[in-house]
Write a protein that holds these residues in place. Structure first.
Motif, short mmCIF file in Angstrom:
data_model
loop_
_atom_site.label_atom_id
_atom_site.label_comp_id
_atom_site.label_asym_id
_atom_site.label_seq_id
_atom_site.Cartn_x
_atom_site.Cartn_y
_atom_site.Cartn_z
N UNK A 136 0.84 -1.20 0.00
CA UNK A 136 0.00 0.00 0.00
C UNK A 136 0.88 1.25 0.00
N UNK A 137 1.89 1.26 0.85
CA UNK A 137 2.82 2.39 0.88
C UNK A 137 3.50 2.60 -0.47
N UNK A 138 3.98 1.51 -1.06
CA UNK A 138 4.68 1.61 -2.35
C UNK A 138 3.76 2.14 -3.44
N UNK A 139 2.49 1.70 -3.43
CA UNK A 139 1.54 2.15 -4.45
C UNK A 139 1.28 3.64 -4.35
N UNK A 140 1.16 4.16 -3.13
CA UNK A 140 0.93 5.59 -2.94
C UNK A 140 2.19 6.38 -3.30
N UNK A 147 -4.52 7.36 -3.11
CA UNK A 147 -4.43 7.39 -1.66
C UNK A 147 -4.44 5.97 -1.13
N UNK A 148 -4.10 5.83 0.14
CA UNK A 148 -4.05 4.50 0.74
C UNK A 148 -4.82 4.46 2.04
N UNK A 149 -5.25 3.27 2.41
CA UNK A 149 -5.91 3.04 3.69
C UNK A 149 -5.16 1.89 4.36
N UNK A 150 -4.50 2.21 5.47
CA UNK A 150 -3.64 1.21 6.10
C UNK A 150 -3.46 1.56 7.56
N UNK A 273 -5.61 7.22 6.68
CA UNK A 273 -5.37 7.52 5.27
C UNK A 273 -3.91 7.85 5.05
N UNK A 274 -3.37 7.37 3.94
CA UNK A 274 -1.98 7.65 3.57
C UNK A 274 -1.98 8.42 2.25
N UNK A 275 -1.25 9.51 2.24
CA UNK A 275 -1.10 10.32 1.03
C UNK A 275 0.37 10.66 0.83
N UNK A 276 0.72 10.95 -0.39
CA UNK A 276 2.08 11.42 -0.65
C UNK A 276 2.15 12.93 -0.41
N UNK A 277 3.14 13.36 0.35
CA UNK A 277 3.29 14.78 0.66
C UNK A 277 3.52 15.59 -0.62
#
Length: 302
Positions: A136-140, A147-150, A273-277
Motif C-alpha cells: 500500500x505504501x509503495x503504491x501511494x 491514496x491509501x488506507x492502512x 489515510x496515507x497520502x504522498x506529501x
C-alpha cells in the motif's frame, strides 16, 4: 491570444505529468496512446512551447512545462470541484480513482465505501488495490494509487498519515461456537482454543507479536494464512476462531459470525489515510477520501 486547445488537452497533460508515461496516462484517461499524443501536440502547438522532453525511455517536463503544470492543475481541479458540487452534473462525471488498502479493510469496509461512491458518481471508475501494508505504501509513493488506507507503521518521510480510528483486535467466531456468548476473552483463553493465525508476512502478525511478547500460546495455531480475509473464511467454515481487527468484520448483525473483545491485554492498531506529501489529489480522489472519513464513524463507535 486565441485559445486553440480544450479541457481534454489539459486532462491529457495532467495525466502525463501524474503518470510519467504516455502509455500509463492513456490508460488512466481511457484513450489510445496515439490519441493522447495528438492532444499533447495540440496543446504544445496552441501554446507554441514544448511541454515535455521525450525519449524512448522516459518523459520529463521541460522548464516551461514545470511552470505550466500548477496552473493547469488548479484550473482542472476548480472546474471538477464546481461540477461535482452540482448533483445533476456529478452523475455524468467521468474519471478514475485508485485506492490501495490492506485486506482487512478491503473485505467489508471498502465495499460499503465504493457502493456509496458509485451511487454518487456512477461514471467514475474506482480501482481497489488490496495488498499488504508495505505494498500500500509503495503504491501511494509511486503514484499507482491516489491514496491509501492502512495502519500506521514505519512510514517514509514522503508519506503522511491521517488517523481515522483506533480499532481493537477481537476474536471472530461462529454464532454456534461455545464461546459466542462471552462478553470478553483473555488472550490466554484464546490461545487455549482451536485458533487460526496469520503468517509473518502480515502486518497484523507484527502488531500482535509486539503486543503479546509476554503472552505464551498454550498451543500452536491449527492453520496459518497470509490474509485476514482467508482467516474469516475459515472461521465461517467452523474451523476455529481468529484474532482480527474490528474493521475486518461487518457492521451490525452477521448471519454466521460474531466477535468477542480480546483483553489482557487489549490490543489496538491505528488505521488511517496515507497520502504522498506535496501531491494534490484530483477532485474525484478528494470525494472518495471524504467518503472514507464519513463512513469510518460507525466503526469508531463499535
Amino acid at each position: 491570444m486565441s485559445i486553440n486547445f480544450d479541457l481534454n488537452d489539459l486532462q491529457a497533460f495532467r495525466a502525463v505529468v501524474e503518470k510519467g508515461s504516455f502509455r500509463k496516462a492513456a490508460e488512466a484517461i481511457s484513450i489510445s496512446q496515439p490519441a493522447l499524443s495528438r492532444r499533447i501536440e495540440k496543446l504544445e502547438g496552441a501554446l507554441n512551447v514544448r511541454l515535455f522532453d521525450r525519449t524512448t525511455r522516459r518523459v520529463s517536463l521541460t522548464m516551461v512545462g514545470r511552470a505550466f503544470a500548477p496552473s493547469a492543475e488548479r484550473l482542472l481541479n476548480d472546474l471538477d470541484i464546481a461540477l461535482l458540487g452540482i448533483s445533476e452534473v456529478a452523475s455524468t462525471r467521468l474519471g478514475n480513482v485508485t485506492v490501495a488498502c490492506v485486506p482487512s479493510a478491503a473485505y467489508y469496509f471498502m465495499p460499503t465505501v465504493v457502493a456509496r461512491y458509485h451511487k454518487l458518481y456512477p461514471r467514475i471508475r474506482v480501482k481497489v488495490l488490496d495488498a499488504s501494508a508495505n505494498t500500500v505504501q509503495e503504491a501511494v509513493l509511486s503514484g499507482e494509487a491516489d491514496l491509501g488506507l492502512s495502519f500506521t507503521g514505519n512510514l517514509p518521510p514522503e508519506l503522511e498519515f491521517e488517523l481515522l480510528i483506533q480499532e481493537h483486535y477481537v476474536a471472530a467466531c461462529r454464532r454456534d461456537h461455545p464461546l459466542a456468548a462471552r462478553k470478553q476473552l483473555t488472550w490466554a483463553e484464546y490461545f487455549d482454543q482451536d485458533y487460526i493465525s496469520v503468517d509473518k508476512t502480515s502486518g497484523n502478525r507484527f502488531v500482535l507479536d509486539q503486543a503479546l511478547l509476554h503472552v505464551r500460546p498454550a498451543r500452536p495455531s491449527i492453520c496459518e494464512t497470509r490474509h485476514v480475509t482467508t482467516m474469516l473464511g475459515l472461521v465461517e467454515a467452523g474451523l476455529g476462531i481468529a484474532a482480527v481487527p474490528s474493521m475486518a468484520l461487518p457492521l451490525g448483525e452477521h448471519q454466521w459470525m460474531t466477535s468477542i473483545p480480546l483483553v489482557e491485554p487489549a490490543v489496538q492498531r491505528s488505521v488511517g489515510l496515507i497520502r504522498r506529501r506535496g501531491r494534490a489529489l484530483t477532485p474525484a480522489a478528494l470525494e472518495l477520501e471524504e467518503l472514507i472519513r464519513e463512513l469510518r464513524k460507525p466503526l469508531a463507535d463499535q
